[in-house]
Design a protein around this motif. Structure first.
Motif, PDB file in Angstrom:
ATOM      1  N   SER A 194      18.520 -10.014   7.232  1.00 19.70           N
ATOM      2  CA  SER A 194      17.287  -9.847   8.005  1.00 19.70           C
ATOM      3  C   SER A 194      16.028 -10.059   7.153  1.00 19.70           C
ATOM      4  N   VAL A 195      16.123  -9.798   5.836  1.00 21.90           N
ATOM      5  CA  VAL A 195      14.936  -9.940   4.978  1.00 21.90           C
ATOM      6  C   VAL A 195      14.595 -11.398   4.701  1.00 21.90           C
ATOM      7  N   LEU A 196      15.450 -12.329   5.121  1.00 21.74           N
ATOM      8  CA  LEU A 196      15.221 -13.745   4.861  1.00 21.74           C
ATOM      9  C   LEU A 196      14.435 -14.422   5.973  1.00 21.74           C
ATOM     10  N   SER A 197      13.972 -13.658   6.934  1.00 20.47           N
ATOM     11  CA  SER A 197      13.414 -14.236   8.164  1.00 20.47           C
ATOM     12  C   SER A 197      12.178 -15.102   7.932  1.00 20.47           C
ATOM     13  N   VAL A 198      11.418 -14.840   6.892  1.00 27.24           N
ATOM     14  CA  VAL A 198      10.158 -15.566   6.697  1.00 27.24           C
ATOM     15  C   VAL A 198      10.395 -17.012   6.284  1.00 27.24           C
ATOM     16  N   ASN A 199      11.320 -17.251   5.360  1.00 30.08           N
ATOM     17  CA  ASN A 199      11.469 -18.580   4.771  1.00 30.08           C
ATOM     18  C   ASN A 199      12.692 -19.361   5.221  1.00 30.08           C
ATOM     19  N   LEU A 200      13.736 -18.686   5.698  1.00 30.51           N
ATOM     20  CA  LEU A 200      15.007 -19.367   5.947  1.00 30.51           C
ATOM     21  C   LEU A 200      14.876 -20.386   7.079  1.00 30.51           C
ATOM     22  N   THR A 201      15.294 -21.623   6.800  1.00 31.36           N
ATOM     23  CA  THR A 201      15.276 -22.672   7.815  1.00 31.36           C
ATOM     24  C   THR A 201      16.680 -23.136   8.187  1.00 31.36           C
ATOM     25  N   TYR A 202      17.672 -22.846   7.346  1.00 33.98           N
ATOM     26  CA  TYR A 202      19.027 -23.348   7.562  1.00 33.98           C
ATOM     27  C   TYR A 202      20.009 -22.228   7.274  1.00 33.98           C
ATOM     28  N   LEU A 203      20.797 -21.849   8.282  1.00 30.11           N
ATOM     29  CA  LEU A 203      21.796 -20.791   8.138  1.00 30.11           C
ATOM     30  C   LEU A 203      23.101 -21.263   8.750  1.00 30.11           C
ATOM     31  N   GLU A 204      24.080 -21.499   7.899  1.00 32.04           N
ATOM     32  CA  GLU A 204      25.373 -22.012   8.358  1.00 32.04           C
ATOM     33  C   GLU A 204      26.483 -21.088   7.880  1.00 32.04           C
ATOM     34  N   MET A 205      27.141 -20.425   8.838  1.00 27.83           N
ATOM     35  CA  MET A 205      28.204 -19.468   8.523  1.00 27.83           C
ATOM     36  C   MET A 205      29.455 -19.747   9.357  1.00 27.83           C
ATOM     37  N   GLY A 206      29.559 -20.955   9.889  1.00 28.09           N
ATOM     38  CA  GLY A 206      30.672 -21.307  10.759  1.00 28.09           C
ATOM     39  C   GLY A 206      32.002 -21.358  10.043  1.00 28.09           C
ATOM     40  N   SER A 207      33.086 -21.302  10.832  1.00 26.57           N
ATOM     41  CA  SER A 207      34.452 -21.440  10.317  1.00 26.57           C
ATOM     42  C   SER A 207      34.783 -20.413   9.248  1.00 26.57           C
ATOM     43  N   ASN A 208      34.581 -19.130   9.606  1.00 23.90           N
ATOM     44  CA  ASN A 208      35.029 -18.006   8.808  1.00 23.90           C
ATOM     45  C   ASN A 208      35.766 -17.045   9.737  1.00 23.90           C
ATOM     46  N   SER A 209      35.843 -15.784   9.374  1.00 18.74           N
ATOM     47  CA  SER A 209      36.469 -14.778  10.243  1.00 18.74           C
ATOM     48  C   SER A 209      35.530 -13.592  10.415  1.00 18.74           C
ATOM     49  N   LEU A 210      34.273 -13.889  10.634  1.00 24.04           N
ATOM     50  CA  LEU A 210      33.264 -12.847  10.818  1.00 24.04           C
ATOM     51  C   LEU A 210      33.388 -12.235  12.209  1.00 24.04           C
ATOM     52  N   THR A 211      33.113 -10.943  12.303  1.00 26.52           N
ATOM     53  CA  THR A 211      33.337 -10.206  13.548  1.00 26.52           C
ATOM     54  C   THR A 211      32.078  -9.432  13.952  1.00 26.52           C
ATOM     55  N   ARG A 222      11.633 -17.251  12.844  1.00 27.60           N
ATOM     56  CA  ARG A 222      10.810 -18.208  13.594  1.00 27.60           C
ATOM     57  C   ARG A 222      10.837 -19.609  12.989  1.00 27.60           C
ATOM     58  N   SER A 223      11.218 -19.740  11.714  1.00 27.68           N
ATOM     59  CA  SER A 223      11.234 -21.056  11.058  1.00 27.68           C
ATOM     60  C   SER A 223      12.612 -21.712  11.085  1.00 27.68           C
ATOM     61  N   LEU A 224      13.568 -21.069  11.732  1.00 27.78           N
ATOM     62  CA  LEU A 224      14.950 -21.539  11.688  1.00 27.78           C
ATOM     63  C   LEU A 224      15.094 -22.892  12.371  1.00 27.78           C
ATOM     64  N   ASP A 225      15.659 -23.830  11.631  1.00 29.45           N
ATOM     65  CA  ASP A 225      15.904 -25.190  12.122  1.00 29.45           C
ATOM     66  C   ASP A 225      17.345 -25.345  12.579  1.00 29.45           C
ATOM     67  N   THR A 226      18.280 -24.776  11.804  1.00 30.58           N
ATOM     68  CA  THR A 226      19.709 -24.925  12.072  1.00 30.58           C
ATOM     69  C   THR A 226      20.391 -23.571  11.991  1.00 30.58           C
ATOM     70  N   LEU A 227      21.192 -23.248  13.020  1.00 35.62           N
ATOM     71  CA  LEU A 227      21.985 -22.020  13.038  1.00 35.62           C
ATOM     72  C   LEU A 227      23.392 -22.365  13.492  1.00 35.62           C
ATOM     73  N   ASP A 228      24.365 -22.138  12.625  1.00 33.01           N
ATOM     74  CA  ASP A 228      25.769 -22.412  12.939  1.00 33.01           C
ATOM     75  C   ASP A 228      26.589 -21.144  12.691  1.00 33.01           C
ATOM     76  N   LEU A 229      27.059 -20.546  13.785  1.00 34.54           N
ATOM     77  CA  LEU A 229      27.924 -19.368  13.718  1.00 34.54           C
ATOM     78  C   LEU A 229      29.274 -19.669  14.371  1.00 34.54           C
ATOM     79  N   SER A 230      29.596 -20.926  14.507  1.00 34.02           N
ATOM     80  CA  SER A 230      30.791 -21.350  15.250  1.00 34.02           C
ATOM     81  C   SER A 230      32.088 -20.947  14.554  1.00 34.02           C
ATOM     82  N   HIS A 231      33.165 -20.974  15.320  1.00 32.52           N
ATOM     83  CA  HIS A 231      34.514 -20.721  14.789  1.00 32.52           C
ATOM     84  C   HIS A 231      34.587 -19.421  13.991  1.00 32.52           C
ATOM     85  N   ASN A 232      34.098 -18.345  14.604  1.00 32.77           N
ATOM     86  CA  ASN A 232      34.247 -17.006  14.069  1.00 32.77           C
ATOM     87  C   ASN A 232      34.829 -16.115  15.152  1.00 32.77           C
ATOM     88  N   ARG A 233      34.590 -14.828  15.055  1.00 31.80           N
ATOM     89  CA  ARG A 233      35.111 -13.887  16.055  1.00 31.80           C
ATOM     90  C   ARG A 233      33.991 -13.015  16.594  1.00 31.80           C
TER      91      ARG A 233
END
Length: 428
Positions: A194-211, A222-233
Motif C-alpha cells: 500500500s505504501v507504493l501507491s504514489v510511484n508504482l506504475t507496473y504491478l505484475e503478480m500473476g501465476s502464483n498461488s496468492l489467496t 492513481r498512476s498504475l498503468d499495468t495490473l496483473d493478478l491473474s492465475h492466482n486464488r
C-alpha cells in the motif's frame, strides 16, 4: 558483430566500445538481433575483461550463446556500476559474495539460467536502482534483508521458481516497476504494498498461488498503468475503489475466484483487458470497454455475457489483435465485427450460440487463430481458413468438402456432413 575488433587498431573505434577523453574504455555494449539466427556470440566472458579498470558499464543483450558462470572478472572492476547481461545462457549460482560489488547501481541478469537461491548478500547492494533477475531458475525465498535496497525503482523477479510469502515492501517507496509473476509465492496480498501507491506504475503478480481478497487500497494507485493478478486464488469481489484507476491501460484478473458485482470503471482508454474464468455474470460487454479508442486485446471468456454480437458496437475495432468471448451465451454473427478489424490475430468464440453462414464472414489477412467450435454455424468452410495457424470449427452444422488444410480431424469433428481430408473421403 566483432568485425571491427582488430588487433593493432584503436579499440576506442571498435563497434560497441565507448571511451572517455583519456582513451580509457568506460562501456561495452553489444546486442544481438532476436530475429536473426546468426546474430549472437558464443563462449564465455574472459577474465581479461578485468584489465578495463575504468569500465563503468557492460551491456550484453540477446547474445544468446554466452555461457559460463557469473564472470569473476567483474569483481576486479572497482568502477563497474551497471551490469546488463540479458537473454544468454550464463548459469550456476549467483555468487554468495555478490554484496562485495557495493558500487553497483543496476544489476540485470534476466533470461539466463542462473539457479539456486538469491544470496542474502545482495542486500548489501544498497546503491541499486534496478534489480532484474527474471527468467532464470532461481528458487527458495526472497531474502528478508532485501528491504535494505531502498533506492530501487525496478524490481523484477518474474519467471523463476521462487516460493514462500512475499517480503515487506514498506521500504521500497521509490519503486515504479514490480514484477513477481510466474513463481510459487503463497499467502495473501501483502498489505505493505500500500505504501507504493504514489510511484508504482507496473504491478505484475500473476501465476502464483496468492489467496484472499484483492485489497481496497489498490484504488489509491492513481498512476498504475499495468495490473496483473491473474492465475492466482483470489476470491471475493473486485473492490469498488477500482473506479479510481483512471490511468490503467492493462488489467488482467483472469483465472481467479472473483465474484459479482464487477465495479464500474472510469478508465478512458483501456488497451488490454482479461477478466476470463472467474465467477462473473457481466451480462454484456461493459460500456467503458466498448468506448476505448485504443483497445487491442479483449478477453472475457466465461464471464456470463448474454447478448447478440451484431448489437455490439465498439467505438473502435481497428487496433484489435485479440478477442476472446468463449464460453458465454452470445448469439448472432461476427461478420460485421470481423469486417471492421485490420490487425486481428486471434478470434475465439467457442461454446456460444452463434448462428450464421460460415462463408458470409471475411477473415482478416492477419488472422492466425480462429476458434468457432460448439456453436450453431452452418454452410461450407471457406478456402481462406487454409492460411491460419490454428483452426477449430468442430461441433457445428457445417457441411460440404473441407478445403485443403493441414489441420487435424479434431478441428472439424462433430459437424453434420463435412467430408474430405482429414475426415473420410467425399462420395463422388
Amino acid at each position: 558483430m566483432l568485425s571491427t575488433w582488430k588487433a593493432g587498431t584503436d579499440c576506442c573505434r571498435w563497434l560497441g566500445v565507448d571511451c572517455q577523453q583519456t582513451d580509457r574504455v568506460v562501456t561495452l555494449t553489444l546486442g544481438g538481433q532476436t530475429d536473426n539466427a546468426t546474430s549472437f556470440l558464443s563462449g564465455t566472458i574472459p577474465l581479461s575483461v578485468s584489465k578495463l579498470q575504468s569500465l563503468t558499464g557492460i551491456y550484453l543483450t540477446d547474445l544468446r550463446n554466452l555461457t559460463g558462470p557469473f564472470p569473476a572478472a567483474f569483481f576486479r572492476l572497482p568502477k563497474l556500476a551497471y551490469i546488463y547481461i540479458k537473454n544468454s545462457k550464463l548459469s550456476g549460482p549467483i555468487p554468495l559474495n555478490i554484496g562485495r560489488m557495493s558500487q553497483l547501481g543496476a544489476l540485470s541478469l534476466a533470461q539466463n539460467q542462473f539457479s539456486g537461491q538469491i544470496p542474502d548478500s545482495i542486500s548489501s547492494l544498497t546503491q541499486l536502482s534496478q534489480l532484474d533477475l527474471g527468467g532464470n531458475l532461481l528458487s527458495g525465498r526472497i531474502p528478508a534483508r532485501i528491504t535494505r535496497l531502498t533506492q530501487l525503482t525496478v524490481l523484477t523477479l518474474e519467471r523463476n521458481q521462487l516460493s514462500g510469502p512475499l517480503p515487506n515492501f514498506a521500504s521500497f517507496r521509490s519503486l515504479r516497476f514490480l514484477g513477481l509473476s510466474h513463481n510459487k509465492f503463497t499467502g495473501p496480498f501483502p498489505s505493505s504494498i500500500s505504501v507504493l501507491s504514489v510511484n508504482l506504475t507496473y504491478l505484475e503478480m500473476g501465476s502464483n498461488s496468492l489467496t484472499g481478497k484483492i485489497p481496497d487500497f489498490l484504488g489509491n494507485f492513481r498512476s498504475l498503468d499495468t495490473l496483473d493478478l491473474s492465475h492466482n486464488r483470489f476470491s471475493g469481489v473486485v473492490p469498488k475503489t477500482f473506479k479510481n484507476l483512471t490511468k490503467i491501460f492493462n488489467l488482467d484478473l483472469s483465472y481467479n475466484n472473483l465474484v459479482d458485482p464487477f465495479p464500474q470503471m472510469n478508465v478512458k482508454g483501456i488497451e488490454s483487458l482479461d477478466l476470463s474464468h472467474n465467477k462473473f455474470h457481466l451480462g454484456s460487454i461493459p460500456k467503458w470497454v466498448s468506448s476505448s479508442p485504443i483497445i487491442y486485446s479483449l478477453k472475457l471468456a466465461n464471464c456470463g455475457i448474454k447478448m447478440k454480437l451484431d448489437d455490439w458496437k465498439p467505438s473502435e475495432t481497428y487496433f484489435y489483435d485479440f478477442i476472446d468471448l468463449s464460453l458465454n451465451e452470445i448469439s448472432g454473427s461476427p461478420a460485421e465485427l470481423l469486417n471492421r478489424t485490420e490487425y486481428l490475430k486471434g478470434f475465439w468464440m467457442s461454446s456460444n450460440k452463434l448462428q450464421f453462414k460460415m462463408t458470409d464472414i471475411k477473415l482478416p489477412i492477419t488472422l492466425e487463430e480462429l476458434d468457432l467450435s460448439q456453436n450453431l454455424i452452418f454452410g461450407s468452410i471457406p478456402a481462406s481458413v487454409s492460411k491460419l495457424k490454428k483452426l477449430d470449427v468442430s461441433r457445428n452444422h457445417l457441411c460440404g468438402r473441407i478445403p485443403k488444410t493441414s489441420f487435424p480431424a479434431s478441428a472439424f469433428a462433430g459437424n453434420d456432413s463435412l467430408c474430405g481430408s482429414p475426415l473420410p473421403k467425399c462420395r463422388s
